[in-house]
Design a protein around this motif. Structure first.
Motif, PDB file in Angstrom:
ATOM      1  N   GLN A   1       1.561   3.458   4.980  1.00  0.00           N
ATOM      2  CA  GLN A   1       1.602   2.239   5.745  1.00  0.00           C
ATOM      3  C   GLN A   1       2.316   1.080   4.845  1.00  0.00           C
ATOM      4  O   GLN A   1       1.637   1.000   3.616  1.00  0.00           O
ATOM      5  CB  GLN A   1       0.527   1.872   6.182  1.00  0.00           C
ATOM      6  CG  GLN A   1       0.142   0.440   6.924  1.00  0.00           C
ATOM      7  CD  GLN A   1      -1.205   0.070   7.187  1.00  0.00           C
ATOM      8  OE1 GLN A   1      -1.547  -1.086   7.549  1.00  0.00           O
ATOM      9  NE2 GLN A   1      -2.178   0.640   6.770  1.00  0.00           N
TER      10      GLN A   1
ATOM     11  N   THR B   1       2.656  -2.737   9.032  1.00  0.00           N
ATOM     12  CA  THR B   1       1.066  -3.101   9.051  1.00  0.00           C
ATOM     13  C   THR B   1       0.318  -2.942  10.218  1.00  0.00           C
ATOM     14  O   THR B   1       0.776  -3.088  11.488  1.00  0.00           O
ATOM     15  CB  THR B   1       0.972  -4.523   8.794  1.00  0.00           C
ATOM     16  OG1 THR B   1       1.725  -4.778   7.360  1.00  0.00           O
ATOM     17  CG2 THR B   1      -0.525  -4.983   8.609  1.00  0.00           C
TER      18      THR B   1
ATOM     19  N   THR C   1       0.753  -1.168  -0.084  1.00  0.00           N
ATOM     20  CA  THR C   1       0.021   0.099  -0.112  1.00  0.00           C
ATOM     21  C   THR C   1       0.889   1.207  -0.006  1.00  0.00           C
ATOM     22  O   THR C   1       0.690   2.486  -0.366  1.00  0.00           O
ATOM     23  CB  THR C   1      -0.751   0.022   1.346  1.00  0.00           C
ATOM     24  OG1 THR C   1      -0.051   0.040   2.396  1.00  0.00           O
ATOM     25  CG2 THR C   1      -1.961  -1.144   1.103  1.00  0.00           C
TER      26      THR C   1
ATOM     27  N   ARG D   1      -6.168   6.893  10.029  1.00  0.00           N
ATOM     28  CA  ARG D   1      -5.294   7.790   9.256  1.00  0.00           C
ATOM     29  C   ARG D   1      -4.277   6.996   8.559  1.00  0.00           C
ATOM     30  O   ARG D   1      -4.326   7.207   7.260  1.00  0.00           O
ATOM     31  CB  ARG D   1      -4.716   9.012  10.010  1.00  0.00           C
ATOM     32  CG  ARG D   1      -5.559  10.094  10.219  1.00  0.00           C
ATOM     33  CD  ARG D   1      -5.498  11.259   9.566  1.00  0.00           C
ATOM     34  NE  ARG D   1      -6.127  12.489   9.516  1.00  0.00           N
ATOM     35  CZ  ARG D   1      -5.585  13.524   9.898  1.00  0.00           C
ATOM     36  NH1 ARG D   1      -4.212  13.749  10.054  1.00  0.00           N
ATOM     37  NH2 ARG D   1      -6.251  14.731  10.129  1.00  0.00           N
TER      38      ARG D   1
ATOM     39  N   ARG E   1       2.080  -2.257   3.811  1.00  0.00           N
ATOM     40  CA  ARG E   1       1.045  -3.201   4.050  1.00  0.00           C
ATOM     41  C   ARG E   1       0.948  -4.119   2.874  1.00  0.00           C
ATOM     42  O   ARG E   1       0.513  -3.483   1.689  1.00  0.00           O
ATOM     43  CB  ARG E   1      -0.297  -2.584   4.337  1.00  0.00           C
ATOM     44  CG  ARG E   1      -1.454  -3.552   4.842  1.00  0.00           C
ATOM     45  CD  ARG E   1      -2.906  -3.038   5.119  1.00  0.00           C
ATOM     46  NE  ARG E   1      -3.737  -3.812   5.497  1.00  0.00           N
ATOM     47  CZ  ARG E   1      -4.158  -4.021   6.815  1.00  0.00           C
ATOM     48  NH1 ARG E   1      -3.423  -3.214   7.937  1.00  0.00           N
ATOM     49  NH2 ARG E   1      -5.140  -4.775   7.158  1.00  0.00           N
TER      50      ARG E   1
ATOM     51  N   PRO F   1      -7.214  -0.421   2.899  1.00  0.00           N
ATOM     52  CA  PRO F   1      -7.210   0.965   2.954  1.00  0.00           C
ATOM     53  C   PRO F   1      -8.040   1.589   1.578  1.00  0.00           C
ATOM     54  O   PRO F   1      -8.049   0.978   0.591  1.00  0.00           O
ATOM     55  CB  PRO F   1      -5.611   1.425   2.713  1.00  0.00           C
ATOM     56  CG  PRO F   1      -4.983   0.050   3.141  1.00  0.00           C
ATOM     57  CD  PRO F   1      -5.820  -0.945   2.894  1.00  0.00           C
TER      58      PRO F   1
ATOM     59  N   GLN G   1      -4.352   3.976   7.702  1.00  0.00           N
ATOM     60  CA  GLN G   1      -5.088   3.040   6.959  1.00  0.00           C
ATOM     61  C   GLN G   1      -5.862   3.694   5.644  1.00  0.00           C
ATOM     62  O   GLN G   1      -6.461   3.079   4.981  1.00  0.00           O
ATOM     63  CB  GLN G   1      -6.416   2.162   7.721  1.00  0.00           C
ATOM     64  CG  GLN G   1      -5.710   1.052   8.539  1.00  0.00           C
ATOM     65  CD  GLN G   1      -5.752  -0.052   7.562  1.00  0.00           C
ATOM     66  OE1 GLN G   1      -4.900  -0.243   6.457  1.00  0.00           O
ATOM     67  NE2 GLN G   1      -6.298  -1.282   7.808  1.00  0.00           N
ATOM     68  N   SER G   2      -5.830   5.125   5.942  1.00  0.00           N
ATOM     69  CA  SER G   2      -6.254   6.049   4.715  1.00  0.00           C
ATOM     70  C   SER G   2      -7.984   6.293   4.900  1.00  0.00           C
ATOM     71  O   SER G   2      -8.333   6.698   3.938  1.00  0.00           O
ATOM     72  CB  SER G   2      -5.943   5.730   3.237  1.00  0.00           C
ATOM     73  OG  SER G   2      -6.602   4.511   2.742  1.00  0.00           O
TER      74      SER G   2
ATOM     75  N   ILE H   1      -0.044   5.400   0.369  1.00  0.00           N
ATOM     76  CA  ILE H   1      -0.814   5.215   1.778  1.00  0.00           C
ATOM     77  C   ILE H   1       0.470   5.281   2.955  1.00  0.00           C
ATOM     78  O   ILE H   1       1.381   4.527   2.647  1.00  0.00           O
ATOM     79  CB  ILE H   1      -1.631   3.974   1.738  1.00  0.00           C
ATOM     80  CG1 ILE H   1      -2.758   4.137   0.897  1.00  0.00           C
ATOM     81  CG2 ILE H   1      -2.137   3.660   3.173  1.00  0.00           C
ATOM     82  CD1 ILE H   1      -3.234   3.043   0.183  1.00  0.00           C
TER      83      ILE H   1
END
Length: 301
Positions: free
Chosen positions: A95, A230, A88, A259, A97, A286, A261-262, A93
């Motif tokens: 993060q 993550t 991601t 946030r 992930r 996300p 995670q968007s 994003i």
């Protein structure tokens, strides 16, 4: 079930998780096969399937690779299949992930995943969105779960502008911590982990980790200048992932996890329990990634 053009789903993935027992005969794991039956019944123009990366190495009781069985099953019911491990952070994003995404198209055309827009060093792309770029405009966290707070500064980054709501900020409360957790957190530096904790700490698990290593994100503190790791369903604990705020001596709030995670600040969580909220946040795809894949898929249908 009504007819639809697109089916999007992530069947429960605990059975395939690298962190779990990886029992593909687990009852939850069977819902993956139920997903295939739904696709066969509805015959959508396209589907999107999301799962953890552990799916790629999972095998059934006969030693067959589950991912290959899945692909064969989708092809057998009339779909061309494209599979990719998506990070991601590559799409703006904040993060890191990684998840397996499978896209199936009924017209036989192979789906081409959207190109990355961000990279760690920013070469040929935008630089990864950092934790501070994601969270830096949020006010001090409150102590009561039901209490709301307000923005006190203007957004400091493009990402913050995207995340901002118009009303008061909800879910921005300090998670409960024991005195031991507070002591532990106070010693971990940004980007650090259990190795920063003093040897006199009264925890057999920490002593074992310091001796044997592994699980490098345990008791981790976020780096302000990099994406988070993550976000899992236990971000309210210091010992399950990198969940300590980059500058405050506390764990991240539900709003901060949202946030990362968007999820925009206007998003309202509906759950009867704190852990229920954590499950919703930690298990989610996300939304920004969902939007990017949906826009690309729209070109094909």
């Amino acid at each position: 079930m009504p007819h639809v053009d697109v089916v999007i789903g992530g069947p429960p993935c605990q059975s395939f998780s690298l962190a779990g027992k990886r029992d593909v005969e687990d009852e939850r794991g069977q819902l993956v096969w139920r997903y295939i039956q739904i696709i066969e019944h509805i015959e959508p123009k396209a589907f999107v399937f999301e799962n953890v990366t552990g799916l790629l190495s999972a095998k059934n009781a006969k030693g067959e690779k589950v991912i290959e069985l899945l692909k064969s099953a989708f092809i057998e019911i009339g779909y061309s299949i494209s599979t990719k491990v998506v990070n991601t952070a590559d799409y703006g994003i904040p993060q890191k992930r990684k998840r397996v995404i499978i896209v199936g198209l009924r017209n036989g055309e192979p789906f081409e995943f959207p190109a990355a827009t961000h990279s760690e060093d920013g070469s040929n792309f935008k630089r990864y969105v950092s934790v501070e770029e994601a969270l830096g405009d949020l006010p001090l966290a409150v102590s009561d779960e039901k209490e709301t707070t307000k923005y006190l500064v203007e957004p400091q980054s493009e990402y913050q502008k995207i995340m901002r709501g118009k009303g008061e900020i909800t879910e921005h409360f300090i998670p409960q911590m024991s005195e031991l957790d507070k002591y532990i957190i106070s010693h971990v530096k940004p980007g650090g982990n259990y190795m920063d904790i003093p040897a006199d700490v009264n925890s057999a698990r920490i002593k074992r980790l310091q001796r044997d290593g592994g699980h490098t994100t345990c008791y981790g503190r976020l780096r302000p200048d990099a994406p988070s790791y993550t976000i899992n369903t236990y971000f309210n604990r210091p010992n399950v992932g990198c969940n300590i705020h980059y500058s405050a001596d506390r764990l991240i709030t539900v709003r901060e996890a949202l946030r990362l995670q968007s999820f925009p600040d206007s998003y309202k969580l509906v759950s009867s329990s704190k852990q229920g909220k954590n499950l919703i946040v930690g298990n989610a795809v996300p939304p920004i990634l969902a939007e990017i894949i949906a826009n690309k898929l729209k070109e094909y249908i």
